[in-house]
Design an enzyme around this catalytic site. Structure first.
Site, PDB file in Angstrom:
ATOM      1  N   ASP A   1      -1.807  -7.344  -5.635  1.00 29.40           N
ATOM      2  CA  ASP A   1      -3.062  -7.464  -4.887  1.00 29.40           C
ATOM      3  C   ASP A   1      -2.751  -8.278  -3.638  1.00 29.40           C
ATOM      4  O   ASP A   1      -2.557  -9.490  -3.708  1.00 29.40           O
ATOM      5  CB  ASP A   1      -4.110  -8.169  -5.742  1.00 29.40           C
ATOM      6  CG  ASP A   1      -5.420  -8.424  -4.990  1.00 29.40           C
ATOM      7  OD1 ASP A   1      -5.512  -8.067  -3.801  1.00 29.40           O
ATOM      8  OD2 ASP A   1      -6.343  -8.998  -5.607  1.00 29.40           O
ATOM      9  N   VAL A   2      -2.686  -7.617  -2.486  1.00 27.30           N
ATOM     10  CA  VAL A   2      -2.241  -8.305  -1.271  1.00 27.30           C
ATOM     11  C   VAL A   2      -3.222  -9.363  -0.792  1.00 27.30           C
ATOM     12  O   VAL A   2      -2.870 -10.199   0.042  1.00 27.30           O
ATOM     13  CB  VAL A   2      -1.942  -7.320  -0.120  1.00 27.30           C
ATOM     14  CG1 VAL A   2      -0.788  -6.401  -0.472  1.00 27.30           C
ATOM     15  CG2 VAL A   2      -3.188  -6.525   0.269  1.00 27.30           C
TER      16      VAL A   2
ATOM     17  N   GLY B   1       0.817  -1.205   0.000  1.00 32.02           N
ATOM     18  CA  GLY B   1       0.000   0.000   0.000  1.00 32.02           C
ATOM     19  C   GLY B   1       0.848   1.251   0.000  1.00 32.02           C
ATOM     20  O   GLY B   1       0.552   2.228   0.692  1.00 32.02           O
ATOM     21  N   ALA B   2       1.910   1.249  -0.815  1.00 29.00           N
ATOM     22  CA  ALA B   2       2.941   2.282  -0.701  1.00 29.00           C
ATOM     23  C   ALA B   2       2.891   3.351  -1.780  1.00 29.00           C
ATOM     24  O   ALA B   2       3.800   4.176  -1.863  1.00 29.00           O
ATOM     25  CB  ALA B   2       4.324   1.624  -0.703  1.00 29.00           C
TER      26      ALA B   2
ATOM     27  N   LYS C   1      -8.449  -4.734  11.955  1.00 26.15           N
ATOM     28  CA  LYS C   1      -7.327  -4.131  12.678  1.00 26.15           C
ATOM     29  C   LYS C   1      -7.094  -4.805  14.032  1.00 26.15           C
ATOM     30  O   LYS C   1      -5.948  -4.902  14.497  1.00 26.15           O
ATOM     31  CB  LYS C   1      -7.578  -2.634  12.854  1.00 26.15           C
ATOM     32  CG  LYS C   1      -7.498  -1.842  11.552  1.00 26.15           C
ATOM     33  CD  LYS C   1      -6.189  -2.055  10.818  1.00 26.15           C
ATOM     34  CE  LYS C   1      -5.993  -1.061   9.686  1.00 26.15           C
ATOM     35  NZ  LYS C   1      -4.727  -1.292   8.937  1.00 26.15           N
TER      36      LYS C   1
ATOM     37  N   SER D   1      -4.745  -0.040  13.982  1.00 24.38           N
ATOM     38  CA  SER D   1      -5.446   1.239  14.070  1.00 24.38           C
ATOM     39  C   SER D   1      -6.062   1.396  15.447  1.00 24.38           C
ATOM     40  O   SER D   1      -6.370   0.418  16.122  1.00 24.38           O
ATOM     41  CB  SER D   1      -6.552   1.304  13.014  1.00 24.38           C
ATOM     42  OG  SER D   1      -7.376   2.434  13.203  1.00 24.38           O
TER      43      SER D   1
ATOM     44  N   TYR E   1     -13.621  -2.870   9.371  1.00 25.84           N
ATOM     45  CA  TYR E   1     -12.290  -2.296   9.566  1.00 25.84           C
ATOM     46  C   TYR E   1     -11.777  -2.568  10.978  1.00 25.84           C
ATOM     47  O   TYR E   1     -10.612  -2.957  11.167  1.00 25.84           O
ATOM     48  CB  TYR E   1     -12.368  -0.793   9.297  1.00 25.84           C
ATOM     49  CG  TYR E   1     -11.060  -0.052   9.277  1.00 25.84           C
ATOM     50  CD1 TYR E   1     -10.253  -0.049   8.149  1.00 25.84           C
ATOM     51  CD2 TYR E   1     -10.646   0.677  10.393  1.00 25.84           C
ATOM     52  CE1 TYR E   1      -9.063   0.660   8.122  1.00 25.84           C
ATOM     53  CE2 TYR E   1      -9.459   1.395  10.376  1.00 25.84           C
ATOM     54  CZ  TYR E   1      -8.669   1.389   9.239  1.00 25.84           C
ATOM     55  OH  TYR E   1      -7.486   2.090   9.223  1.00 25.84           O
TER      56      TYR E   1
END
Length: 252
Positions: A63-64, A13-14, A158, A142, A154
């Protein structure tokens, strides 16, 4: 000598936001980096930007959530950069919705990118780290892992990353590999701007409202997270593993 001279990092995601901020920080301290992202054009452009500044960086489309894609990306990174020392699992998306409105697809997609992606990239990378008897894995969790309205998917992802981090630290420690997590609070990125627009307010209003709730009086920046990731990736953190550090300006 810079802190990461001779080290090679892979960051998911860089192409932008926190991931790119982490890449910038590691490159500035001597690391060679492989940037992974779904957006082929964006990740190539981000890698080029780092190279033009004198760093060593490559961009890889990945695609992770897909095992074959992740395995190919890791092998490409190692093949082009020579080895692997540092892994940063940062890739993420949001599909916010209230629980009664959230679709199975929204739930599964967020879990796939965040949690499955962290598992897949760590699994693909660990064989190289184990072979070298050295490694630093840093996962992005997060503050939402503690619960957040409209983010059942989400928050679950996380929170799962925190448990995965602790377990991976136990399993990989004997091979000279540390595994830690960073849990950001409000960080000013394109993702938070998109959240503001979904809420029907401007990004500036969203930032100002968030800052009022944060003890240090401001929202976070990608550089704040990058500095913490750099610590976990460094020799200074050699006896720190299995930890989750909240970086949120003191917000409870």
């Amino acid at each position: 000598m810079a802190r990461f001279d001779g080290r090679v990092a892979i960051i998911s995601g860089a192409a932008q936001g926190i991931g790119f901020g982490i890449a910038e920080r590691l490159v500035s301290e001597g690391a060679a980096v492989a940037l992974l992202d779904m957006n082929a054009d964006a990740v190539a452009s981000s890698a080029e930007a780092l190279t033009l500044k004198g760093g060593k960086a490559i961009g890889i489309t990945c695609d992770v959530s897909d095992e074959a894609s992740v395995n190919a990306a890791v092998e490409k990174a190692v093949g082009e950069l020579g080895k692997l020392d540092i892994v940063v699992n940062n890739a993420g998306i949001t599909r916010d919705n209230m629980l009664f409105k959230m679709s199975v697809e929204e739930f599964d997609l967020v879990l796939a990118v965040h949690l499955r992606g962290t598992f897949l990239l760590t699994k693909a990378a660990q064989k190289h780290l184990v072979a070298n008897k050295y490694g630093r894995v840093v996962n992005l969790s997060s503050r939402s892992a503690l619960g957040n309205r409209g983010q059942a998917n989400y928050s679950a992802a996380k929170a799962g990353i925190i448990g995965f981090t602790a377990t991976a630290a136990i399993e990989l420690g004997k091979f000279g590999i540390t595994v830690n997590a960073v849990a950001p609070g409000f960080i000013d990125t394109a993702m938070t701007e998109a959240t503001a627009l979904r809420m029907g307010i401007t990004p500036d209003q969203f930032r100002e409202g968030a800052a009022q709730q944060i003890p240090v009086g401001r929202v976070g920046l990608p550089a704040d997270i990058a500095a913490t990731v750099a610590f976990f990736a460094s020799e200074d953190a050699g006896f720190v593993s299995g930890q989750t550090l909240h970086v949120n300006g003191g917000q409870r």
